[in-house]
Design an enzyme around this catalytic site. Structure first.
Site, PDB file in Angstrom:
ATOM      1  N   ALA A  12       0.760  -1.072   0.105  1.00  0.00           N
ATOM      2  CA  ALA A  12       0.136   0.144   0.022  1.00  0.00           C
ATOM      3  C   ALA A  12       0.782   1.209  -0.062  1.00  0.00           C
ATOM      4  O   ALA A  12       0.887   2.216   0.805  1.00  0.00           O
ATOM      5  CB  ALA A  12      -0.915  -0.041   1.182  1.00  0.00           C
TER       6      ALA A  12
ATOM      7  N   PHE B 119       3.881   3.901 -14.758  1.00  0.00           N
ATOM      8  CA  PHE B 119       4.618   5.126 -15.195  1.00  0.00           C
ATOM      9  C   PHE B 119       4.345   6.589 -14.460  1.00  0.00           C
ATOM     10  O   PHE B 119       4.535   7.375 -14.789  1.00  0.00           O
ATOM     11  CB  PHE B 119       4.356   5.073 -16.464  1.00  0.00           C
ATOM     12  CG  PHE B 119       4.983   4.064 -17.587  1.00  0.00           C
ATOM     13  CD1 PHE B 119       6.420   4.116 -17.691  1.00  0.00           C
ATOM     14  CD2 PHE B 119       4.314   2.971 -17.937  1.00  0.00           C
ATOM     15  CE1 PHE B 119       6.932   3.177 -18.533  1.00  0.00           C
ATOM     16  CE2 PHE B 119       4.877   2.088 -18.838  1.00  0.00           C
ATOM     17  CZ  PHE B 119       6.240   2.004 -18.967  1.00  0.00           C
TER      18      PHE B 119
ATOM     19  N   GLY C 105      19.482  18.808  -9.119  1.00  0.00           N
ATOM     20  CA  GLY C 105      19.917  17.321  -9.299  1.00  0.00           C
ATOM     21  C   GLY C 105      18.341  16.444  -9.240  1.00  0.00           C
ATOM     22  O   GLY C 105      17.649  17.006  -8.267  1.00  0.00           O
TER      23      GLY C 105
ATOM     24  N   CYS D 169      12.801   6.328  -8.268  1.00  0.00           N
ATOM     25  CA  CYS D 169      12.906   5.774  -9.475  1.00  0.00           C
ATOM     26  C   CYS D 169      14.084   5.972 -10.080  1.00  0.00           C
ATOM     27  O   CYS D 169      14.762   4.968 -10.512  1.00  0.00           O
ATOM     28  CB  CYS D 169      11.727   5.811 -10.160  1.00  0.00           C
ATOM     29  SG  CYS D 169      10.260   5.093  -9.578  1.00  0.00           S
TER      30      CYS D 169
ATOM     31  N   PHE E 121      11.581  15.559  -2.786  1.00  0.00           N
ATOM     32  CA  PHE E 121      12.448  15.339  -3.991  1.00  0.00           C
ATOM     33  C   PHE E 121      11.921  16.182  -5.130  1.00  0.00           C
ATOM     34  O   PHE E 121      12.459  16.404  -6.045  1.00  0.00           O
ATOM     35  CB  PHE E 121      12.697  13.923  -4.320  1.00  0.00           C
ATOM     36  CG  PHE E 121      11.380  13.288  -4.800  1.00  0.00           C
ATOM     37  CD1 PHE E 121      10.537  12.845  -4.455  1.00  0.00           C
ATOM     38  CD2 PHE E 121      11.580  13.173  -6.554  1.00  0.00           C
ATOM     39  CE1 PHE E 121       9.400  12.077  -4.988  1.00  0.00           C
ATOM     40  CE2 PHE E 121      10.416  12.791  -7.068  1.00  0.00           C
ATOM     41  CZ  PHE E 121       9.534  12.066  -6.578  1.00  0.00           C
TER      42      PHE E 121
HETATM   43  C1  UDX Z   1       9.538   9.197 -12.473  1.00  0.00           C
HETATM   44  C2  UDX Z   1       8.977   8.943 -13.911  1.00  0.00           C
HETATM   45  O1  UDX Z   1       8.791  10.444 -14.451  1.00  0.00           O
HETATM   46  C3  UDX Z   1       7.720   7.939 -13.673  1.00  0.00           C
HETATM   47  O2  UDX Z   1       7.199   7.922 -15.104  1.00  0.00           O
HETATM   48  C4  UDX Z   1       8.370   6.924 -13.123  1.00  0.00           C
HETATM   49  O3  UDX Z   1       6.913   5.949 -12.948  1.00  0.00           O
HETATM   50  C5  UDX Z   1       8.689   7.027 -11.695  1.00  0.00           C
HETATM   51  O4  UDX Z   1       9.729   7.879 -11.945  1.00  0.00           O
HETATM   52  P1  UDX Z   1       9.024  10.561 -10.129  1.00  0.00           P
HETATM   53  O5  UDX Z   1      10.172  10.251  -9.650  1.00  0.00           O
HETATM   54  O6  UDX Z   1       7.679  10.741  -9.393  1.00  0.00           O
HETATM   55  O7  UDX Z   1       8.532   9.901 -11.684  1.00  0.00           O
HETATM   56  O8  UDX Z   1       9.108  12.072 -10.584  1.00  0.00           O
HETATM   57  P2  UDX Z   1       9.533  12.945 -11.796  1.00  0.00           P
HETATM   58  O9  UDX Z   1       8.549  14.121 -12.179  1.00  0.00           O
HETATM   59  O10 UDX Z   1      10.029  12.140 -12.916  1.00  0.00           O
HETATM   60  O11 UDX Z   1      10.719  13.865 -11.281  1.00  0.00           O
HETATM   61  C6  UDX Z   1      11.895  13.223 -10.918  1.00  0.00           C
HETATM   62  C7  UDX Z   1      13.109  14.058 -10.415  1.00  0.00           C
HETATM   63  O12 UDX Z   1      13.556  14.799 -11.634  1.00  0.00           O
HETATM   64  C8  UDX Z   1      12.561  14.999  -9.506  1.00  0.00           C
HETATM   65  O13 UDX Z   1      13.557  15.352  -8.352  1.00  0.00           O
HETATM   66  C9  UDX Z   1      12.392  16.341 -10.291  1.00  0.00           C
HETATM   67  O14 UDX Z   1      12.339  17.533  -9.586  1.00  0.00           O
HETATM   68  C10 UDX Z   1      13.344  16.311 -11.482  1.00  0.00           C
HETATM   69  N1  UDX Z   1      13.489  16.769 -12.589  1.00  0.00           N
HETATM   70  C11 UDX Z   1      12.182  16.445 -13.430  1.00  0.00           C
HETATM   71  C12 UDX Z   1      14.351  17.865 -13.208  1.00  0.00           C
HETATM   72  O15 UDX Z   1      15.162  18.342 -12.340  1.00  0.00           O
HETATM   73  N2  UDX Z   1      14.026  18.669 -14.045  1.00  0.00           N
HETATM   74  C13 UDX Z   1      13.131  17.826 -15.018  1.00  0.00           C
HETATM   75  O16 UDX Z   1      13.101  18.615 -16.142  1.00  0.00           O
HETATM   76  C14 UDX Z   1      12.097  16.951 -14.845  1.00  0.00           C
HETATM   77  P1  ADP Z   2       6.511   2.002  -3.691  1.00  0.00           P
HETATM   78  O1  ADP Z   2       7.021   3.520  -3.945  1.00  0.00           O
HETATM   79  O2  ADP Z   2       7.005   1.077  -4.883  1.00  0.00           O
HETATM   80  O3  ADP Z   2       5.194   1.951  -3.785  1.00  0.00           O
HETATM   81  P2  ADP Z   2       6.770   1.617  -0.983  1.00  0.00           P
HETATM   82  O4  ADP Z   2       8.128   1.529  -0.203  1.00  0.00           O
HETATM   83  O5  ADP Z   2       5.788   3.204  -0.683  1.00  0.00           O
HETATM   84  O6  ADP Z   2       7.042   1.531  -2.478  1.00  0.00           O
HETATM   85  O7  ADP Z   2       5.499   0.744  -0.693  1.00  0.00           O
HETATM   86  C1  ADP Z   2       5.751  -0.627  -0.833  1.00  0.00           C
HETATM   87  C2  ADP Z   2       4.893  -1.535   0.433  1.00  0.00           C
HETATM   88  O8  ADP Z   2       5.022  -2.652   0.147  1.00  0.00           O
HETATM   89  C3  ADP Z   2       5.295  -0.955   1.680  1.00  0.00           C
HETATM   90  O9  ADP Z   2       4.058  -0.114   2.353  1.00  0.00           O
HETATM   91  C4  ADP Z   2       5.791  -2.315   2.413  1.00  0.00           C
HETATM   92  O10 ADP Z   2       5.072  -2.570   4.049  1.00  0.00           O
HETATM   93  C5  ADP Z   2       4.696  -3.195   1.612  1.00  0.00           C
HETATM   94  N1  ADP Z   2       5.293  -4.608   1.590  1.00  0.00           N
HETATM   95  C6  ADP Z   2       6.562  -5.131   1.448  1.00  0.00           C
HETATM   96  N2  ADP Z   2       6.464  -6.230   1.360  1.00  0.00           N
HETATM   97  C7  ADP Z   2       5.178  -6.970   1.590  1.00  0.00           C
HETATM   98  C8  ADP Z   2       4.414  -8.178   1.458  1.00  0.00           C
HETATM   99  N3  ADP Z   2       5.363  -9.308   1.703  1.00  0.00           N
HETATM  100  N4  ADP Z   2       3.133  -8.159   1.786  1.00  0.00           N
HETATM  101  C9  ADP Z   2       2.531  -7.052   2.102  1.00  0.00           C
HETATM  102  N5  ADP Z   2       3.182  -5.818   1.756  1.00  0.00           N
HETATM  103  C10 ADP Z   2       4.414  -5.559   1.794  1.00  0.00           C
END
Ligand code: UDX
Ligand code: ADP
Length: 472
Positions: free
Chosen positions: A12, A162, A271, A276, A338
């Site tokens: 979750a 995504f 940065g 991800c 971030f």
């Molecule tokens: C990213 C991908 O965009 C998404 O598709 C994937 O599923 C998960 O990873 P996220 O990390 O949530 O998503 O945010 P994102 O908007 O991509 O920004 C990532 C980082 O890059 C942030 O720190 C943001 O501030 C930075 N960023 C983004 C820049 O510095 N410049 C930009 O032009 C865009």
């Molecule tokens: P993401 O950004 O990929 O969603 P998070 O760390 O926010 O990652 O969430 C992953 C969740 O999965 C955590 O809340 C963690 O407690 C849960 N989790 C990890 N292993 C298990 C498991 N075996 N069964 C149920 N929940 C789990």
């Protein structure tokens, strides 16, 4: 045709929570239950105060919860009931052992998969949702096959998410594409079609891409690596801009107007952060090394190296501008998440910056509209820096507003691009008046108008802009 009526989501978190809430919202005929082993997290999902901040999420959860959307810690019963299971658990970078610092730790995926194998009493479609290294589906298959019986069959799909944090709900409601990978067998294709039918409740069919399993797994890593690469490219150019007088916003705009390049993800910054980008690139690097492709590994590694360089370069710029020392000076850091519109701090540039400020013996005052003090202490307390909370408390102060953080500060540093830090939202004259003089402002997000702030009296430095070019 398999019709999905009952979905279980294991995990979750930032991915599982919003994704499955939107599925419940758009598919009233499907019961969606999100499970987690963390009871505090589940209790929060069942409360008025959801565990993650995401614009638009509250409305959707409050509308569906108790109707066709449920949150529980009862993992086994929920698995048993489901005909489709999303595995959305965390896959952090390994901290030790083989591949430490690069490979993903699949312990959580493995343990969730083993649980599914152990408790299932009927056939299921198991969907890998967490971002995973290529061929993880193969490991999941091995575990599930070893535990299946002639009566119970498991199909495995890859359906990477995504969504970007801060825009998760709009991304989910109106995705550029949904990607579903499957084994190219009659059963695999049937399972793939079943998941396609879930998404086509609201996503046009031509936006649902079906591929083989490995293409789907690799596409997720590839998309993130290419997005991050654009940011590292513009950040590399920002260093040239600062040295020459070119303006990085103008360069990004001029390049982005080329329709082959496009304008997105060209915003220079202190940065990239987030859970991800770095993790996925390092995954790709590790995969390339494993495949004996060292040139490919080095190519992608450079994206992360440039990102680290950008953070360190910004810190060096701050120190050198403040007369080569920040010892005992007060630095006000605006933003800790971030990026804007999220309370997530994973890999946030703020962490690297503030740790460096602390090591230089500065006093750091931090304000972020969504990150709670506990999280900030946790992020900064990593071993090796300051592992004692009391020690840390001597050096950092967590503030309730930007004004409080800036009071008596020598410098204000904008780290997260929250709208409330824009110069038309916040009173920078008030901030200036309360600061030590000369009052420095470092904009790591190209958020404020430097000319306007210089008129107030600030000494302004902006990433990718040469201050002399601005002041003439
Ligand atoms: C990213 C991908 O965009 C998404 O598709 C994937 O599923 C998960 O990873 P996220 O990390 O949530 O998503 O945010 P994102 O908007 O991509 O920004 C990532 C980082 O890059 C942030 O720190 C943001 O501030 C930075 N960023 C983004 C820049 O510095 N410049 C930009 O032009 C865009
Ligand atoms: P993401 O950004 O990929 O969603 P998070 O760390 O926010 O990652 O969430 C992953 C969740 O999965 C955590 O809340 C963690 O407690 C849960 N989790 C990890 N292993 C298990 C498991 N075996 N069964 C149920 N929940 C789990």
């Amino acid at each position: 045709m398999t019709v999905v009526k009952n979905i279980c989501c294991i995990g979750a978190g930032y991915v599982g929570g919003p994704t499955c809430a939107v599925i419940a919202y758009k598919c009233p005929d499907i019961k969606v239950t999100i499970v987690d082993i963390n009871p505090t997290r589940i209790a929060a999902w069942n409360s008025d105060n959801l565990p993650i901040y995401e614009p638009g999420l509250d409305e959707i959860v409050f509308q569906c919860r108790g109707k066709n959307l449920f949150f529980t810690t009862d993992v086994d019963a929920t698995i048993q009931e489901a005909d489709l299971i999303f595995v959305s658990v965390n896959t952090p970078t390994k901290k030790s052992g083989i591949g430490a610092g690069m490979a993903a730790d699949l312990a959580f995926v493995e343990s969730a998969t083993r649980r599914i194998a152990e408790v299932s009493k009927s056939s299921k479609i198991v969907v890998e949702k967490s971002t995973v290294p290529c061929r993880t589906a193969q490991s999941m298959r091995t575990i599930l096959d070893a535990n299946s019986t002639p009566e119970i069959h498991f199909d495995i799909l890859s359906n990477p998410e995504f969504l970007a944090e801060g825009t998760a709900i709009t991304d989910l409601l109106n995705p550029d594409r949904v990607l579903i990978g499957a084994l190219q067998t009659p059963e695999g294709l049937k399972a793939q079609e079943a998941l396609v039918n879930v998404y086509t409740h609201w996503v046009p069919r031509d936006r649902v891409i079906t591929t083989n399993l490995w293409s789907s797994e690799l596409s997720k890593l590839a998309a993130n690596a290419m997005l991050a690469q654009r940011i590292s490219s513009i950040n590399a150019l920002s260093a040239i801009c600062e040295a020459t007088g070119a303006d990085v916003d103008e360069v990004a705009y001029a390049c982005g107007r080329d329709s082959r390049l496009g304008p997105k993800f060209l915003k220079a910054s202190v940065g990239f952060g987030g859970s991800c980008f770095q993790k996925d690139i390092l995954n790709l690097v590790y995969l390339s090394q494993q495949l004996n492709l060292p040139e490919v590994a080095d190519y992608w590694k450079q994206v992360v190296i440039m990102n680290e360089y950008q953070k360190k370069r910004f810190v060096r710029k701050i120190i050198s501008t403040l007369f080569n020392t920040i010892t005992h000076k007060k630095i006000a850091v605006l933003g800790f998440a971030f990026k804007k519109d999220t309370g997530d701090t994973r890999e946030s540039a703020a962490i690297t910056l503030i740790k460096d400020f602390i090591q230089e013996n500065a006093k750091v005052a931090i304000y972020d509209p969504k990150v709670c003090p506990e999280q900030i202490f946790m992020d900064l307390s990593e071993p090796g820096v300051v592992d004692n909370r009391k020690e840390l408390e001597k050096q950092i102060q967590i503030c309730a507003s930007a004004y409080e953080a800036a009071e008596g500060a020598d410098a204000v540093v904008i780290v997260t691009e929250w709208d409330e830090f824009r110069d038309d939202q916040i009173d920078y004259t008030k901030i200036y008046d309360s600061m030590h003089k000369p009052a420095f402002l470092f904009d790591g997000r190209l958020l404020v108008n430097p000319t306007k702030l210089r008129e107030i009296g600030f000494k302004v430095s902006v990433i990718g802009k040469n201050e002399l070019a601005g002041t003439a």
